[in-house]
Design a protein around this motif. Structure first.
Motif, short mmCIF file in Angstrom:
data_model
loop_
_atom_site.label_atom_id
_atom_site.label_comp_id
_atom_site.label_asym_id
_atom_site.label_seq_id
_atom_site.Cartn_x
_atom_site.Cartn_y
_atom_site.Cartn_z
N ASP A 2 0.57 7.52 4.41
CA ASP A 2 0.26 8.76 3.72
C ASP A 2 0.08 8.86 2.19
N GLY A 3 -0.73 8.69 1.45
CA GLY A 3 -0.79 8.60 -0.03
C GLY A 3 -0.66 7.22 -0.47
N LYS A 4 -1.07 6.23 0.35
CA LYS A 4 -0.94 5.02 -0.02
C LYS A 4 -2.42 4.15 -0.07
N ARG A 5 -2.71 3.29 -0.78
CA ARG A 5 -3.80 2.27 -0.35
C ARG A 5 -3.52 1.73 0.67
N ALA A 6 -4.54 1.27 1.60
CA ALA A 6 -4.66 0.58 2.82
C ALA A 6 -6.05 0.20 3.05
N THR A 7 -5.93 -1.01 3.90
CA THR A 7 -7.12 -1.40 4.48
C THR A 7 -6.91 -1.99 5.71
N GLN A 27 -5.32 11.48 4.72
CA GLN A 27 -4.01 11.15 3.80
C GLN A 27 -3.86 9.79 3.24
N VAL A 28 -4.64 8.72 4.08
CA VAL A 28 -4.51 7.38 3.71
C VAL A 28 -5.75 7.14 2.58
N GLN A 29 -5.32 6.21 1.52
CA GLN A 29 -6.52 5.86 0.62
C GLN A 29 -7.15 4.54 1.22
N VAL A 30 -8.12 4.73 1.89
CA VAL A 30 -8.62 3.47 2.45
C VAL A 30 -9.52 2.70 1.72
N ASP A 31 -9.19 1.39 1.50
CA ASP A 31 -10.17 0.68 0.70
C ASP A 31 -10.67 -0.18 1.41
N PRO A 32 -12.05 -0.17 1.63
CA PRO A 32 -12.79 -1.25 2.76
C PRO A 32 -13.08 -2.50 1.98
N ASP A 33 -12.86 -2.51 0.55
CA ASP A 33 -13.53 -3.69 -0.03
C ASP A 33 -12.42 -4.78 -0.34
N VAL A 34 -11.32 -4.89 0.22
CA VAL A 34 -10.25 -6.09 -0.11
C VAL A 34 -9.99 -6.43 1.18
N LEU A 35 -9.23 -7.83 0.94
CA LEU A 35 -8.71 -8.44 2.00
C LEU A 35 -7.40 -7.87 2.46
N TYR A 36 -6.41 -7.65 1.40
CA TYR A 36 -5.18 -6.99 1.97
C TYR A 36 -4.56 -6.21 0.87
N VAL A 37 -3.80 -5.24 1.26
CA VAL A 37 -3.20 -4.29 0.08
C VAL A 37 -1.43 -4.60 0.17
N ASP A 38 -0.58 -4.74 -0.79
CA ASP A 38 0.72 -4.97 -0.82
C ASP A 38 1.36 -3.62 -1.50
N ASN A 39 1.75 -2.83 -0.61
CA ASN A 39 2.55 -1.57 -1.34
C ASN A 39 3.89 -2.02 -1.53
N GLY A 40 4.55 -3.19 -1.15
CA GLY A 40 5.91 -3.60 -1.45
C GLY A 40 6.46 -3.66 -0.16
N SER A 41 6.91 -2.61 0.56
CA SER A 41 7.47 -2.54 1.97
C SER A 41 6.21 -2.31 2.97
#
Length: 336
Positions: free
Chosen positions: A115-120, A135-149
């Motif tokens: 929730d509230g974070k970028r993800a793919t 509530q998830v900021q879905v990014d369809p154009d990337v290989l992966y997303v690193d939000n730390g933990s």
């Protein structure tokens, strides 16, 4: 480097599960640093593809792991199993780093972790993920997303990219490259690269740029241009650009800059060379130029990166027997 728990349930995709096990369970030849302890956690028995799998532990063991990997689900039309969702949520609350591969992102989203974070996720399911979890900021154009933990990846090859990215975070680029060489896969692709919707990842020697890549890597200290690369590849600049887009998802100059940045990271991690020296040997010229490119690409200045990495890889006297701590890192999935 702590415990990696693979969270399994009926209907898991066996490819993503297998590649995660291969990356984290097999100690690379010549690597002497403490390696991962891998455990498989799930119900008494699960079906993974056409195989029957008996996990090592129940899902409650996830909360004792340092890193939890959630492979993809074959069927995302139904909600993920409630026991898996709860176990993954509890593991993250207990301090675990949680990473999903492919459609495993639906588990993290159902747990409220995104929730509230970028993800793919896999490109074929990004719209569904966004619709079901607004509530998830879905990014369809990337290989992966690193939000730390919390980390999410697209499918198949991108899942491998994310696993190697985790090894790189934990052990540095040199060891991650060693793992990649053992698996005969590219050592690093930025999370911000576009997902390859129709173009599969090529075999290392099965594409027009196979001989060009190592030639460039050996000459990063030189002021290479697109013309230089085109001449070496024996093709026009336009044709070179088309092949680069197909194979790497980016342009020749952006790919070249990425290699310079990655080499700089490795030198920052493994040497005491000055920023000026590293800028010269990586082909970025001056310390000022390197700092500008490095900060824009990695998210922190090279000096900060060096301090962070070394504090992370040199445990203090109180680290023994405690959960490995993973400091918040820049969101590398934002690198485009």
């Amino acid at each position: 480097m702590g415990t990696v728990a693979l969270a399994v349930t009926d209907g898991m995709l066996h490819f993503e599960l297998s590649l995660a096990y291969e990356v984290f369970a097999a100690v690379p030849d010549g690597v002497t640093v403490p390696w991962y302890e891998v455990t498989v956690c799930g119900p008494v028995a699960v079906r993974v593809g056409r195989f029957r799998l008996e996990p090592d532990h129940g899902l409650d063991e996830l909360s004792r792991a340092d890193t939890v990997i959630v492979p993809g689900l074959a069927d995302v039309d139904e909600d993920p199993p409630a026991d898996l969702v709860e176990a993954v949520r509890a593991a993250h609350q207990a301090g675990a780093r949680v990473a999903s591969l492919c459609t495993g992102a639906f588990v993290l989203a159902a747990a409220g972790l995104l929730d509230g974070k970028r993800a793919t996720t896999h490109w074929a399911h990004t719209r569904d993920l966004a619709a079901r979890y607004p509530q998830v900021q879905v990014d369809p154009d990337v290989l992966y997303v690193d939000n730390g933990s919390l980390l999410t990846s697209a499918g198949k090859a991108a899942a491998m990219d994310l696993c190697l990215h985790l090894v790189r975070r934990d052990h540095g680029s040199s060891i991650a490259n060693t793992v990649a060489r053992r698996l005969v896969v590219p050592p690093h692709r930025d999370g911000g690269q576009a997902q390859f919707v129709t173009t599969p990842v090529p075999a290392p020697d099965n594409h027009p740029l196979a001989e060009l890549f190592p030639w460039v890597i050996e000459r990063l200290d030189q002021p290479l241009t697109v013309t230089d690369l085109s001449r070496q590849a024996r093709m026009s600049s336009r044709n070179l650009g088309r092949h680069f887009k197909s194979v790497t998802g980016t342009t020749p100059l952006q790919w070249l800059l990425t290699q310079r940045i990655r080499h700089a990271q490795e030198l920052l991690e493994t040497t005491d060379d000055s920023i000026d020296t590293i800028a010269a040997v990586t082909g970025m010229g001056t310390a000022t130029t390197m700092r500008r490119h490095f900060n824009r690409t990695v998210g922190v200045p090279p000096d900060t990166y060096r301090r962070t990495f070394r504090s992370r890889t040199r445990p203090g006297p109180d680290d023994s027997g405690q959960r490995h701590q993973h400091p918040t890192r820049p969101e590398t999935g934002s690198t485009r």
